[in-house]
Write an enzyme that holds these catalytic residues in place. Structure first.
Site, mmCIF file in Angstrom:
data_model
loop_
_atom_site.group_PDB
_atom_site.id
_atom_site.type_symbol
_atom_site.label_atom_id
_atom_site.label_comp_id
_atom_site.label_asym_id
_atom_site.label_seq_id
_atom_site.Cartn_x
_atom_site.Cartn_y
_atom_site.Cartn_z
ATOM 1 N N CYS A 131 19.894 -54.149 17.684
ATOM 2 C CA CYS A 131 19.196 -53.248 16.765
ATOM 3 C C CYS A 131 18.153 -54.013 15.941
ATOM 4 O O CYS A 131 18.513 -54.840 15.098
ATOM 5 C CB CYS A 131 20.229 -52.573 15.864
ATOM 6 S SG CYS A 131 19.540 -51.649 14.488
ATOM 7 N N CYS B 267 18.455 -53.547 12.178
ATOM 8 C CA CYS B 267 19.646 -54.273 11.692
ATOM 9 C C CYS B 267 19.304 -55.745 11.462
ATOM 10 O O CYS B 267 19.704 -56.329 10.447
ATOM 11 C CB CYS B 267 20.789 -54.176 12.696
ATOM 12 S SG CYS B 267 21.424 -52.514 12.969
#
Length: 145
Positions: A68, A71
Site C-alpha cells: 500500500c 501506508c
C-alpha cells in the site's frame, strides 16, 4: 498508594503493572526489558494485539500492508505522532496482508486505517494518510470527549 496501569509489553506480550507517576521514567518490561512507553511504534502479532487493546493506556493501531503506497507514506508521520503523544498514548501497527483475520475482525475496509482503543473498546477510527499533526489532534479530541 499510587495508581498502577496495566501495560502489555509489545515485544513479548507479558502484562506489566506500572505506577502512573512512573510513565515518564521509561518503564521497562519485567520479563524481557523492552521499553513499555517509549514513544515508538511496535509491529504486533494478532495475539499481542488482542491483549494490548485492553491496556489502561490508549493504543492507536495502524492497519497497513506493505504493498500500500499511502501506508508507506504514512509510516513516518505515524512515528512522529507516536513520539508526540508518548508516554500517555501508545502506538502499534499490524500488517493486514499477513494477518487478514485481524483486519476482518476489526472490520477494516480500506488502508491505512487507524483505530484508537482504550481499556478494551474501540474509541474512534480514521482512515487515509494524514500528517502527524492531524493524527495527534484526532487522538486528543477523541480522548477528551
Amino acid at each position: 498508594m499510587p495508581e498502577t496501569l496495566k501495560l502489555v509489553c509489545h515485544a513479548c506480550g507479558q502484562a506489566n503493572r506500572v505506577p502512573r507517576d512512573r510513565l515518564a521514567a521509561a518503564p521497562k518490561c519485567g520479563v524481557c526489558g523492552a521499553p513499555l512507553a517509549a514513544g515508538k511504534v511496535a509491529e504486533l502479532d494478532p495475539a499481542t494485539l488482542a491483549k494490548a487493546i485492553r491496556d489502561d493506556l490508549p493504543l492507536v493501531v495502524d492497519f497497513w500492508a506493505p504493498w500500500c503506497g499511502p501506508c508507506r507514506q504514512m509510516a513516518p508521520e505515524f512515528i512522529k505522532a507516536a513520539a508526540a503523544l508518548a508516554p500517555a498514548v501508545r502506538f502499534a501497527k499490524i500488517d493486514t496482508q499477513a494477518h487478514s483475520e485481524v483486519a476482518a475482525r476489526h472490520r477494516i475496509q480500506g488502508i491505512p486505517a487507524f483505530i484508537l482503543f482504550h481499556k478494551g473498546r474501540e474509541v474512534a477510527r480514521a482512515a487515509g494518510a494524514r500528517p502527524a499533526a492531524d493524527l495527534v489532534a484526532f487522538v486528543k479530541s477523541k480522548l477528551a470527549a
